[in-house]
Each structure stands twice: as C-alpha cells, then as structure tokens.
Design a protein around this motif. Structure first.
Motif, PDB file in Angstrom:
ATOM      1  N   GLY A  15       0.821  -1.205   0.000  1.00 54.73           N
ATOM      2  CA  GLY A  15       0.000   0.000   0.000  1.00 54.73           C
ATOM      3  C   GLY A  15       0.852   1.251   0.000  1.00 54.73           C
ATOM      4  N   ASN A  17       0.855   5.661   1.245  1.00 57.97           N
ATOM      5  CA  ASN A  17       0.224   6.692   2.065  1.00 57.97           C
ATOM      6  C   ASN A  17       1.115   7.922   2.072  1.00 57.97           C
ATOM      7  OD1 ASN A  17      -1.203   8.172   3.989  1.00 57.97           O
ATOM      8  ND2 ASN A  17      -1.693   6.348   5.189  1.00 57.97           N
ATOM      9  N   VAL A  56      -1.537   1.935   4.624  1.00 55.93           N
ATOM     10  CA  VAL A  56      -2.722   2.804   4.710  1.00 55.93           C
ATOM     11  C   VAL A  56      -3.015   3.111   6.183  1.00 55.93           C
ATOM     12  CG1 VAL A  56      -5.201   2.935   4.239  1.00 55.93           C
ATOM     13  CG2 VAL A  56      -3.650   1.964   2.539  1.00 55.93           C
ATOM     14  N   GLN A 133      -6.511   4.105  10.441  1.00 60.36           N
ATOM     15  CA  GLN A 133      -6.242   4.533   9.071  1.00 60.36           C
ATOM     16  C   GLN A 133      -5.717   5.958   9.109  1.00 60.36           C
ATOM     17  OE1 GLN A 133      -9.542   4.118   6.416  1.00 60.36           O
ATOM     18  NE2 GLN A 133      -8.423   4.864   4.634  1.00 60.36           N
ATOM     19  N   THR A 135      -5.190   9.406   7.613  1.00 63.55           N
ATOM     20  CA  THR A 135      -5.673  10.361   6.619  1.00 63.55           C
ATOM     21  C   THR A 135      -5.388  11.764   7.126  1.00 63.55           C
ATOM     22  OG1 THR A 135      -7.883  10.573   7.601  1.00 63.55           O
ATOM     23  CG2 THR A 135      -7.551   8.777   6.000  1.00 63.55           C
TER      24      THR A 135
END
Length: 372
Positions: A15, A17, A56, A133, A135
């Motif tokens: 993944g 990020n 992530v 997660q 973000t």
C-alpha cells in the motif's frame, strides 16, 4: 501456515500513504519501528517469515512487539489487515484481504478494537494500542493517541495528571521544529543544574520555576523519542542518568539554602535530614532492583496498592509537591524535614512489600502483576 523456523521476521509493507505523522511518512515510521525492534526492513520481501504492514494504517509499536512471538497472527482494524506475522507465502492473501477478500482460515485474527488489550511491561500498563487509518483529517487525533500510548500507566501524580497537556504541546512543538529528544534532554539538564544552584542560595521560587520546566521536559524527551521512533542508547543513558543522579543534589542544596533564606536547620537536624534522604533514596532503588531480579517485574505493578502508592511515593515529583506546599507558608525548613520523614516512610513501605512478596513465594504462591 505458521513460521516453523527460528529466523527473525523481516518487516515488509504494501500500500501507499502520503500523509505525514510526527513529521515523517508512514513508510519512514515503519522503517524506524523495524530498526528499533531489530528487524530488517524490505518492503518487497518475498521469502521467509514476515511482519507485513499495511501502509494505509499506522499502529502503536506495541503491536509489533506483540506479534513478533505470534507467527500466523493478523492484527486487524474493522476487519482490515493492519499488521501480520506470516510466512511469505501468505503475503498475497493478506494483501487481498485488505481489499475485501477473506483471510485464510489457518491465520489467527486479533482485532485492534477488542476490549481485552495487551500488557505493555515496559510502560507498566495494560493497554489497547491504537491502529488507525492515516488520513489528513485524523492526523491530530492519531498523534494524540500515539502520545498517550507512550505514557507510563504507573507513575507519580504530577506526571500522570498535571504534565500530559503541557508535555503534549511541547512534544508537538519539538517535532515540528526538528528538535531531537537529546536536544530536549540537554535543555532540561541545564535547567536541572540551574535549579540546584538556585536552591543552594535560597532562591527557592527561582529554583522551583527552573525545576518545574525541567520536570516537564523530562517527560517530553521520552515521549518525543517514542512518538518519532528516535530512541537511542545515548539518549536513554543520558536521560536516565540525570534522573538517577540529580535528586540527592536537589535535597542537599535545598537544606543548605534554608540558611540563606533565613530558616536555617540546626547541625543535628541538617545531618539527620541529609542522612535519611540519601540512605532512603539509595535503599529504595536497591529494593526496586531486588524486586525486579527476584520476580521479573517492577514492584510498582505487583498489586493495585503498589501502583497507587507509586503516585505519592518519595520520588522527586511528590517530594517537590511537599517542598512547594511548605514554601507557600514560608517554611522551606519544614519542607525538607517533611521530605526526609516521607522518604523513610516510603522506604519502610517498599521494604515491607518486598518481604511480603518473598514470604508469599516461599509458601508457593505465584507473584504476578495485577496488570497481566
């Protein structure tokens, strides 16, 4: 499939990020965690046992420590794999599970949100480490979780209840401006020396102000190192060395400063105070060490009473509360005498607890932490 070899797992990742946390990318944070745990880092590793991370998400380093000895285990957040200790042959299946496919039946799933939590012996607490997660919208919340996760569960009352907000703000500021944990320790060391000098000359309020900032920074350096995964042997030795050495100098300086303040101790009281505090300080440390050697845990995490007593036991911060309270009424001399008396009482409590534990073990009773 389980890990049937004794090879240390390689930390791998999948993944992407781009959201930074504590001034670093998720991948850089993972690389630092791997290094701190003594693992090789190879994002594309395709052989041998793996500690496979989903970039992530970010997770408390305690999860890696927990999974290291649990091959065939996957830690999930809301059903999505976050960290897995698997053989390379299961890598594809774990990555597919992150997109919604079921995990292979032979893998054990541990949900990060499960209520049971895990024991973090290093920080003396049972905790439910974060796994979230990452973000842009929740960076602040995750940084706070990361900070709180670095806090000791069993400590003194100032560190537990008064310092957290101050130290969190200073930890964030230090990370933002690029100040290293050793830099924080250096600033704190200067203030520690300044406080000692101020106490010696009877400038107690000045010394308390310098000491207050030092005590907060003494929390910040460790939290900054854990949050940014930048702990070092030098920093650890420096920080703990200062913590170990300076308290007796503070008490001696305070006792000397009472004369300059206008509240001198008599020679008899002065030497009784110094002897009690030096003997009590060293003896309590020896008792704590003996408890660790005999029972493989800190005395402060044995039973609930011990964790409660750690809040107020005669360590630096509780002693400073006593000195501050009696300085408010203009009696620093009473303050240092009270600290000496409390030191001896605390010594007796710890000695009693050590003998209790030894007696119980001699009767065949298990000595285990109430946090386990």
């Amino acid at each position: 499939m389980t890990n049937e070899t004794n090879a240390a797992p390689t930390v791998a990742a999948f993944g992407t990020n781009d959201t930074p946390i504590w001034g670093m990318s998720a991948e850089e944070r993972l690389r630092r965690i791997a290094k701190s745990r003594g693992h090789a880092y190879d994002p594309a590793a395709a052989s041998g046992p793996l500690l496979l991370s989903n970039l992530v998400y970010v997770f408390d380093p305690a999860w890696m420590a927990h999974l290291e000895t649990r091959p065939g285990t996957v830690m999930t957040r809301r059903g999505v794999p976050v960290l897995a200790h698997v053989e390379a042959g299961d890598r594809t299946a774990v990555e597919a599970a992150a997109k919604g496919a079921p995990l292979p039946a032979h893998l054990t799933v541990v949900a990060a949100e499960a209520e049971g939590g895990i024991l973090n012996e290093a920080l003396r607490k049972r905790e439910k480490p974060f796994a979230e997660q990452l973000t842009p919208a929740n960076v602040a919340a995750i940084e706070r979780l990361s900070y709180l996760g670095a806090y000791k569960g069993v400590t003194d009352l100032l560190t537990k209840y008064l310092w957290p907000k101050w130290a969190f703000a200073l930890t964030k500021l230090s990370a933002k401006i690029g100040l290293s944990p050793n830099g924080v320790t250096a600033i704190g060391s200067v203030l520690c020396i300044a406080a000692t000098i101020a106490f010696w000359y009877g400038w107690f309020w000045t010394g308390l102000a310098a000491g207050l900032v030092f005590m907060v920074l003494d929390t910040v350096d460790g939290k900054l190192a854990r949050c940014t995964i930048t702990s070092s042997k030098l920093g650890n030795a420096w920080d703990h060395g200062v913590d170990l050495v300076h308290p007796p100098f503070w008490w001696w300086a305070w006792a000397e400063g009472c004369a300059a303040y206008g509240r001198p101790l008599s020679d008899t009281v002065f030497w009784w105070v110094i002897g009690a505090m030096l003997f009590g300080y060293v003896a309590q440390r020896l008792i704590e060490g003996a408890f660790i050697l005999r029972f493989d845990m800190h005395i402060h995490v044995w039973e609930r009473f011990d964790s409660w007593f750690r809040l107020i036991t005669a360590r630096r911060n509780p002693n400073m509360v006593i000195l501050f309270a009696l300085l408010l009424v203009g009696r620093p001399d009473w303050g240092i005498v009270a600290v000496a008396i409390w030191t001896m009482i605390s010594l007796l409590v710890h000695l009693w607890r050590l003998f209790q534990a030894m007696a119980r073990r001699s009767r065949g009773q298990a000595i285990e932490s109430w946090l386990a």
